[in-house]
Write a protein that holds these residues in place. Sequence first.
Motif, PDB file in Angstrom:
ATOM      1  N   LEU A  19      -6.023   5.236   4.434  1.00 46.76           N
ATOM      2  CA  LEU A  19      -7.335   4.993   4.366  1.00 46.76           C
ATOM      3  C   LEU A  19      -7.661   3.702   4.871  1.00 46.76           C
ATOM      4  O   LEU A  19      -8.755   3.549   5.757  1.00 46.76           O
ATOM      5  N   TRP A  20      -6.902   2.841   5.038  1.00 44.79           N
ATOM      6  CA  TRP A  20      -7.062   1.474   5.290  1.00 44.79           C
ATOM      7  C   TRP A  20      -7.176   1.445   6.849  1.00 44.79           C
ATOM      8  O   TRP A  20      -7.909   0.893   7.348  1.00 44.79           O
ATOM      9  N   ASN A  21      -6.112   2.291   7.417  1.00 45.04           N
ATOM     10  CA  ASN A  21      -6.204   2.602   8.857  1.00 45.04           C
ATOM     11  C   ASN A  21      -7.692   3.188   9.376  1.00 45.04           C
ATOM     12  O   ASN A  21      -8.130   2.556  10.447  1.00 45.04           O
ATOM     13  N   ILE A  22      -8.143   3.990   8.635  1.00 49.42           N
ATOM     14  CA  ILE A  22      -9.303   4.372   8.803  1.00 49.42           C
ATOM     15  C   ILE A  22     -10.542   3.619   8.753  1.00 49.42           C
ATOM     16  O   ILE A  22     -11.182   3.733   9.894  1.00 49.42           O
ATOM     17  N   VAL A  23     -10.789   2.771   7.854  1.00 51.20           N
ATOM     18  CA  VAL A  23     -11.677   2.073   7.760  1.00 51.20           C
ATOM     19  C   VAL A  23     -11.492   1.042   8.832  1.00 51.20           C
ATOM     20  O   VAL A  23     -12.793   0.354   9.120  1.00 51.20           O
ATOM     21  N   GLU A  24     -10.458   0.328   9.033  1.00 49.11           N
ATOM     22  CA  GLU A  24     -10.208  -0.562  10.236  1.00 49.11           C
ATOM     23  C   GLU A  24     -10.568  -0.091  11.486  1.00 49.11           C
ATOM     24  O   GLU A  24     -11.061  -0.923  12.295  1.00 49.11           O
ATOM     25  N   ASN A  25     -10.230   0.896  11.727  1.00 50.21           N
ATOM     26  CA  ASN A  25     -10.556   1.580  12.909  1.00 50.21           C
ATOM     27  C   ASN A  25     -11.991   1.943  13.415  1.00 50.21           C
ATOM     28  O   ASN A  25     -12.365   2.367  14.422  1.00 50.21           O
ATOM     29  N   ASN A  26     -12.772   2.195  12.062  1.00 50.04           N
ATOM     30  CA  ASN A  26     -14.088   2.599  12.160  1.00 50.04           C
ATOM     31  C   ASN A  26     -15.128   1.758  11.419  1.00 50.04           C
ATOM     32  O   ASN A  26     -15.946   2.253  10.536  1.00 50.04           O
ATOM     33  N   PRO A  27     -15.233   0.514  11.869  1.00 49.71           N
ATOM     34  CA  PRO A  27     -15.994  -0.495  10.971  1.00 49.71           C
ATOM     35  C   PRO A  27     -17.539  -0.166  11.188  1.00 49.71           C
ATOM     36  O   PRO A  27     -18.148  -0.118   9.990  1.00 49.71           O
ATOM     37  N   GLN A  81      -8.719  -3.171  -3.835  1.00 51.38           N
ATOM     38  CA  GLN A  81      -8.449  -4.248  -4.761  1.00 51.38           C
ATOM     39  C   GLN A  81      -6.933  -4.917  -4.157  1.00 51.38           C
ATOM     40  O   GLN A  81      -6.815  -6.064  -4.181  1.00 51.38           O
ATOM     41  N   LYS A  82      -6.220  -4.084  -3.598  1.00 52.46           N
ATOM     42  CA  LYS A  82      -4.895  -4.632  -3.171  1.00 52.46           C
ATOM     43  C   LYS A  82      -5.157  -5.375  -1.818  1.00 52.46           C
ATOM     44  O   LYS A  82      -4.347  -6.338  -1.394  1.00 52.46           O
ATOM     45  N   MET A  83      -6.356  -5.199  -1.227  1.00 54.46           N
ATOM     46  CA  MET A  83      -6.494  -5.761  -0.110  1.00 54.46           C
ATOM     47  C   MET A  83      -7.354  -7.097  -0.389  1.00 54.46           C
ATOM     48  O   MET A  83      -7.689  -8.069   0.746  1.00 54.46           O
ATOM     49  N   GLY A  84      -7.504  -7.345  -1.712  1.00 58.13           N
ATOM     50  CA  GLY A  84      -8.101  -8.638  -1.907  1.00 58.13           C
ATOM     51  C   GLY A  84      -9.723  -8.620  -2.349  1.00 58.13           C
ATOM     52  O   GLY A  84     -10.264  -9.577  -2.616  1.00 58.13           O
ATOM     53  N   ALA A 115     -12.169  10.569   4.580  1.00 57.93           N
ATOM     54  CA  ALA A 115     -10.867   9.985   4.726  1.00 57.93           C
ATOM     55  C   ALA A 115      -9.862  11.217   4.023  1.00 57.93           C
ATOM     56  O   ALA A 115      -8.698  11.047   3.891  1.00 57.93           O
ATOM     57  N   HIS A 116     -10.334  12.122   3.186  1.00 62.46           N
ATOM     58  CA  HIS A 116      -9.796  12.871   2.607  1.00 62.46           C
ATOM     59  C   HIS A 116      -9.092  12.203   1.383  1.00 62.46           C
ATOM     60  O   HIS A 116      -7.641  12.606   1.139  1.00 62.46           O
ATOM     61  N   VAL A 117      -9.572  11.451   0.599  1.00 60.19           N
ATOM     62  CA  VAL A 117      -8.841  10.726  -0.344  1.00 60.19           C
ATOM     63  C   VAL A 117      -9.810  10.577  -1.561  1.00 60.19           C
ATOM     64  O   VAL A 117     -10.860  10.614  -1.281  1.00 60.19           O
ATOM     65  N   SER A 118      -9.095  10.338  -2.784  1.00 57.45           N
ATOM     66  CA  SER A 118     -10.252  10.248  -3.902  1.00 57.45           C
ATOM     67  C   SER A 118     -10.728   8.796  -4.046  1.00 57.45           C
ATOM     68  O   SER A 118     -10.591   7.988  -3.343  1.00 57.45           O
ATOM     69  N   THR A 119     -11.985   8.850  -4.831  1.00 63.02           N
ATOM     70  CA  THR A 119     -12.657   7.417  -4.978  1.00 63.02           C
ATOM     71  C   THR A 119     -11.796   6.516  -5.638  1.00 63.02           C
ATOM     72  O   THR A 119     -11.847   5.302  -5.250  1.00 63.02           O
ATOM     73  N   LEU A 166       0.842  -1.225   0.181  1.00 63.77           N
ATOM     74  CA  LEU A 166      -0.003  -0.132   0.051  1.00 63.77           C
ATOM     75  C   LEU A 166       0.980   1.177  -0.044  1.00 63.77           C
ATOM     76  O   LEU A 166       1.885   1.407   0.513  1.00 63.77           O
ATOM     77  N   SER A 167       0.408   2.292  -0.645  1.00 70.60           N
ATOM     78  CA  SER A 167       1.144   3.660  -0.803  1.00 70.60           C
ATOM     79  C   SER A 167       0.615   4.256   0.643  1.00 70.60           C
ATOM     80  O   SER A 167      -0.092   3.864   1.304  1.00 70.60           O
ATOM     81  N   ALA A 168       1.175   5.377   1.082  1.00 67.07           N
ATOM     82  CA  ALA A 168       0.972   5.929   2.179  1.00 67.07           C
ATOM     83  C   ALA A 168      -0.476   6.630   2.144  1.00 67.07           C
ATOM     84  O   ALA A 168      -1.055   6.424   3.176  1.00 67.07           O
ATOM     85  N   ALA A 169      -0.962   7.018   1.177  1.00 66.54           N
ATOM     86  CA  ALA A 169      -2.349   7.405   0.898  1.00 66.54           C
ATOM     87  C   ALA A 169      -3.303   6.161   1.231  1.00 66.54           C
ATOM     88  O   ALA A 169      -4.302   6.343   2.021  1.00 66.54           O
ATOM     89  N   GLU A 170      -3.005   5.146   0.657  1.00 67.96           N
ATOM     90  CA  GLU A 170      -3.701   3.839   0.862  1.00 67.96           C
ATOM     91  C   GLU A 170      -3.651   3.309   2.394  1.00 67.96           C
ATOM     92  O   GLU A 170      -4.598   2.703   2.857  1.00 67.96           O
ATOM     93  N   MET A 171      -2.453   3.445   3.054  1.00 73.07           N
ATOM     94  CA  MET A 171      -2.553   2.917   4.165  1.00 73.07           C
ATOM     95  C   MET A 171      -3.158   3.829   5.142  1.00 73.07           C
ATOM     96  O   MET A 171      -3.871   3.249   6.052  1.00 73.07           O
TER      97      MET A 171
END
Length: 253
Positions: free
Chosen positions: A13-21, A48-51, A36-40, A6-11
């Motif tokens: 985002l992933w931390n946000i979704v994992e911590n706020n299910p 997709q990277k997370m499967g 999350a202040h990221v693009s769609t 994962l890139s920095a932006a993707e990581m």
Amino acid sequence: MPTKELSAAEMHLWNIVENNPKKIAKMSIVKLSQYAHVSTATIVRTMQKMGYSGYTSYREALKLKNNFSSTFNVLNEADDKIRSVITKNEIEMNNTLHNLNYSTIEDSISMTKQAKIVYIFARGLSESIADEIMVKLQLTGKYCEFHSDPNIIKTIANKIKPDSLVIFITLNGETEELVSAAKILNKRDIPILTFTTNPSGKILQFSTLVFMGYKSKTNYFPEYEVRSRLPLQIMTRIFSDAYSVRSGFFKNI
């Protein structure tokens, strides 16, 4: 574990979704993008990277994993019969969204952009949906025509030029004049985009791209062919709105 690094932006985002299910399970991709202040696009790439196939499949998996309720407040107030009506529509909506393929959306947008003329063919209750697509595409500056008369559809199918795109909106994919027109267009190598809910429809074999919705088996008007067009409405709205975004007509996302 991610299938790719994962890139920095993707990581982020992933931390946000994992911590706020619980919060994420209720968010659309646009709401998550704003939260999350990221693009769609970053959201889709991350999932997709997370499967996962995309954000929708991740959110559905999240709901199942955590047993989150997806019911609406109105269900608590309705009796059994009305509750079944509401639930039917919820199932059609959720399953149709689950069936969506991101690459199909992007490819359909590309085909529409490349086409000099877009023709839309539909019959019966699907005509109102076709009319809505035509208006939306015209608003973006795309030349578009809609036809519902069976004789005109068959005649035009033989005259459409290769630099055009033909969109079929058909609930069961079996309407004779639409299938006949699709067969003619297929032989002439005219690109075809089909919106339907029947995975066995005859029109599929002639289609270039297909949006496949989910149609409930329940019909509240059994003596008439007036089944719900909700899946078609959902898919065509996503297509036309996504085209508006990608064509630069709508710039607030």
